[in-house]
Structures are given as C-alpha cells and as structure tokens.
Design a protein around this motif. Structure first.
Motif, PDB file in Angstrom:
ATOM      1  N   SER A 274       0.871  -1.176   0.000  1.00 41.26           N
ATOM      2  CA  SER A 274       0.000   0.000   0.000  1.00 41.26           C
ATOM      3  C   SER A 274       0.906   1.224   0.000  1.00 41.26           C
ATOM      4  N   THR A 276       1.446   5.275  -1.443  1.00 44.93           N
ATOM      5  CA  THR A 276       0.836   6.481  -1.962  1.00 44.93           C
ATOM      6  C   THR A 276       1.324   6.765  -3.388  1.00 44.93           C
ATOM      7  N   HIS A 279       4.969   7.773  -4.968  1.00 48.78           N
ATOM      8  CA  HIS A 279       6.030   7.378  -4.036  1.00 48.78           C
ATOM      9  C   HIS A 279       6.427   5.921  -4.263  1.00 48.78           C
ATOM     10  N   SER A 294       3.767   0.112  -7.271  1.00 50.23           N
ATOM     11  CA  SER A 294       2.814   0.812  -6.410  1.00 50.23           C
ATOM     12  C   SER A 294       1.687  -0.148  -6.047  1.00 50.23           C
ATOM     13  N   SER A 295       0.677   0.373  -5.360  1.00 56.01           N
ATOM     14  CA  SER A 295      -0.438  -0.467  -4.921  1.00 56.01           C
ATOM     15  C   SER A 295      -1.167  -1.127  -6.077  1.00 56.01           C
ATOM     16  N   LYS A 317       7.619   8.223   1.948  1.00 59.14           N
ATOM     17  CA  LYS A 317       7.104   9.579   2.151  1.00 59.14           C
ATOM     18  C   LYS A 317       5.979   9.632   3.193  1.00 59.14           C
ATOM     19  N   ALA A 318       5.158   8.607   3.231  1.00 58.06           N
ATOM     20  CA  ALA A 318       4.038   8.575   4.167  1.00 58.06           C
ATOM     21  C   ALA A 318       4.289   7.493   5.210  1.00 58.06           C
ATOM     22  N   ASP A 321       2.561   4.061   4.721  1.00 57.20           N
ATOM     23  CA  ASP A 321       2.767   3.270   3.507  1.00 57.20           C
ATOM     24  C   ASP A 321       3.576   2.029   3.874  1.00 57.20           C
TER      25      ASP A 321
END
Length: 334
Positions: A274, A276, A279, A294-295, A317-318, A321
């Motif tokens: 998961s 974002t 990213h 990515s996801s 970044k998050a 994630d």
C-alpha cells in the motif's frame, strides 16, 4: 475492538504504540507528554514482557496509582534464555510510567503485553550489545523476539523438522500475514531472512527437539544468494497485521541481492503493498528497465539471468505506507 481476550488501549495511539487484537507493543517514545505515562487495562489478566532497561527504576507499572513493579525488576530470564514474563491480574487502571525525563537514546525499551487466553509462546529479546544469539526452540512451536536493535534482525542457520514461517508480530497474532514462508526445511536452512521489526515471531510449524534459528544484526545491502535460497524485502516496521500503525523506529535501506550461480531465476512476490501514488518503490534486475511498484502494480515477477542481481529501493514519504515481498532464487530451467 472487543474480544473476550482483548486488551483495550485507554490512551491515544501515539507515536510508536502498536495495538493488535489481543496484545500491544509500546516503547519509550510512548512515555512522553503529560504525566510521562501510558494507560492500559487488562480485562482478564495479561502477561508483560520487557527488554532490559539500562537505568534501574526508570520505568514502572502502576495500578490505581500504586507501584506494581519496575521493568528492570521483571526482566528475568530462565536457563534457556527466555523471558519469564510478569503476570498482571485483571484490572482496568494500569499505567506504564517513567520517572522524570527519560533519555530515549540511552534508554530504549520495548514492552509487549499479551492478554491471557491469547495463545502461548516463548519470548526472548535481542539488543545491540548481544549482537547475535542462538534461539533454541526445542520443545516449542513458536518463539517471539523483542528487538531493541534499530537495524532489524537476520535469521539464518535454521534447524527443524518442518518448514517455518516468520511473522512481524507476536505469538498471539499468527492470523497476520507471514513475512517469510519457507517452501521446505532445506530452503529455510539455506536462507538468510532479514526482518526489520520490533517484534518477530518464528513459527517452527511443529514441536521438535531440533528447532533452532540463529539471530544476528541485520545488514540490508550487498547480500550474496544462491539457488535454493530466499530473501525478504519489507518497508521498515511493517507488521503484516490490520493495525493502525507500523513500527516506526526503523529507516529504509536499499536491498541488494546478487546470485553466485549462472542461469538463476528470481521470483519476486509482493505479499502486501500500500503505497501512496507518486512514491513508488524501485526494483532493478540485472540491467532490465527499472520497475516502479505501487499499490496498483502487478504483484508477481520472474527474471532469469546469469549471476542475477536484484536491487530494491524506496524513499518512504508517508508513515503508514508499507510493502513486503519474498524473493525466491531457483534454477532458471525450472
């Protein structure tokens, strides 16, 4: 959350606390702010496991304002190097409290609290002073490791009668996703599995006198692999469970695996992801075009090359994630 064996968190979910269905893990960062304490309740009783404190009396358990025990006093190991654990009776007004201004850098601690009835398992700890330990799983199906070392742990030298699994959670949470699933005893014995987590559980698969794993400080980069081995890549602190937070004491490193064999196939299988948008993590395989994962990406990839080289990097970044993938190295003809 509600369960006949659940622990309910009274305080807010602050920086590093992880709340599982029947347990939770807290550290020194959760003992910051008003009152230097963290409140919890044990509806039906619970057991407390802790890593070793470097300062005597620094952190303690209180019940309704009365001292129950200091963490250094309940850090007791048996002859097999497993933590005895400290039993708390059923109660609704417990606090874990520090004395004064705890220096987080010099006094790291991990506290694992498990509700009574939530399963059984042996628990030990790993720190930067020890650097490596042999985990003797004789007569035990599961062993949980509390990790105070921020680089994570590499497990190797497996011995046992059954192909094991490794989780980034406690022995009470084996319904979560395993980070590593060995396809055979031989695969487990040959592989070095790096788990970047504060809480790791080995499920040996059976109770056998030969059960054993070696644990050492994890180094993410420049790993040599061979046909028949597996490896794991994961976002720092990923739990594999449906919880609100990840362990956040860890920094993402670049992973690099290089095979010493010709005609090697690398199976890259993302078990959970998961991330974002924008990213994405980057996968580089032996001169192929970079993969941006990515996801929404395909979750399974296979590449064949002589002396294959697999590199995985990510600039997180998050905070929430996450991802993990298992990479299996096999003969390219298979």
């Amino acid at each position: 959350m509600k369960s006949i064996v659940c622990l309910l968190l009274v305080g807010a979910c602050v920086e590093a606390a992880i709340v599982f269905k029947n347990s939770y893990l807290i550290d020194e960062k959760d003992l910051q702010g008003t009152g230097n304490s963290y409140a919890f309740k044990c509806d039906n009783g619970c057991t407390v496991y802790t890593t070793k404190m470097s300062s005597v009396g620094e952190v303690a358990i209180y019940s309704a304002g009365t001292l129950v025990a200091t963490l250094d006093s309940i850090y007791i190991k048996n002859a097999d190097n497993f933590l005895q654990g400290y039993t708390l009776k059923a109660g609704t007004d417990y606090k874990l409290m520090k004395a004064g201004a705890l220096n987080n850098a010099n006094n790291p601690v991990k506290v694992y609290i498990v509700a009574d009835g939530a399963g059984t398992g042996a628990v030990t700890d790993f720190d930067s002073i020890t650097n490596e330990i042999d985990i003797n799983g004789s007569g035990k199906k599961t062993v949980t490791v509390l990790n105070i070392e921020s680089s994570g742990i590499t497990f190797s030298g497996y011995k046992g009668a059954t192909a094991p699994k490794i989780y980034s959670a406690g022995f009470d949470s084996l319904d979560c996703k395993p980070i590593y699933t060995a396809d055979s005893v031989e695969n487990a014995a040959a592989s070095k599995i790096g788990i970047v987590s504060a809480l790791t559980t080995i499920d040996f698969g059976s109770v056998d006198p030969s059960n054993k794993y070696h644990a050492a400080k994890h180094v993410a980069s420049a790993n040599t692999v061979a046909v028949g081995q597996s490896a794991v890549v994961m976002s720092p602190g990923y739990t594999g469970c449906a919880v609100e937070h990840n362990y956040n004491d860890f920094a993402m490193a670049s992973y690099d695996f290089k095979s010493s064999n010709s005609n090697t196939k690398a199976w890259i299988n993302f078990g959970d992801i998961s991330i974002t948008a924008g990213h994405e993590l980057t996968v580089k395989v032996s001169g192929q075009s970079d993969l941006k994962i990515s996801s929404s990406s395909v979750k399974n990839y296979a590449y064949v090359a002589d002396n294959i080289d697999v590199n995985v990097s990510w600039d997180q970044k998050a905070q929430n994630d996450y991802f993990f993938a298992q990479i299996d190295f096999t003969n390219g003809l298979s």
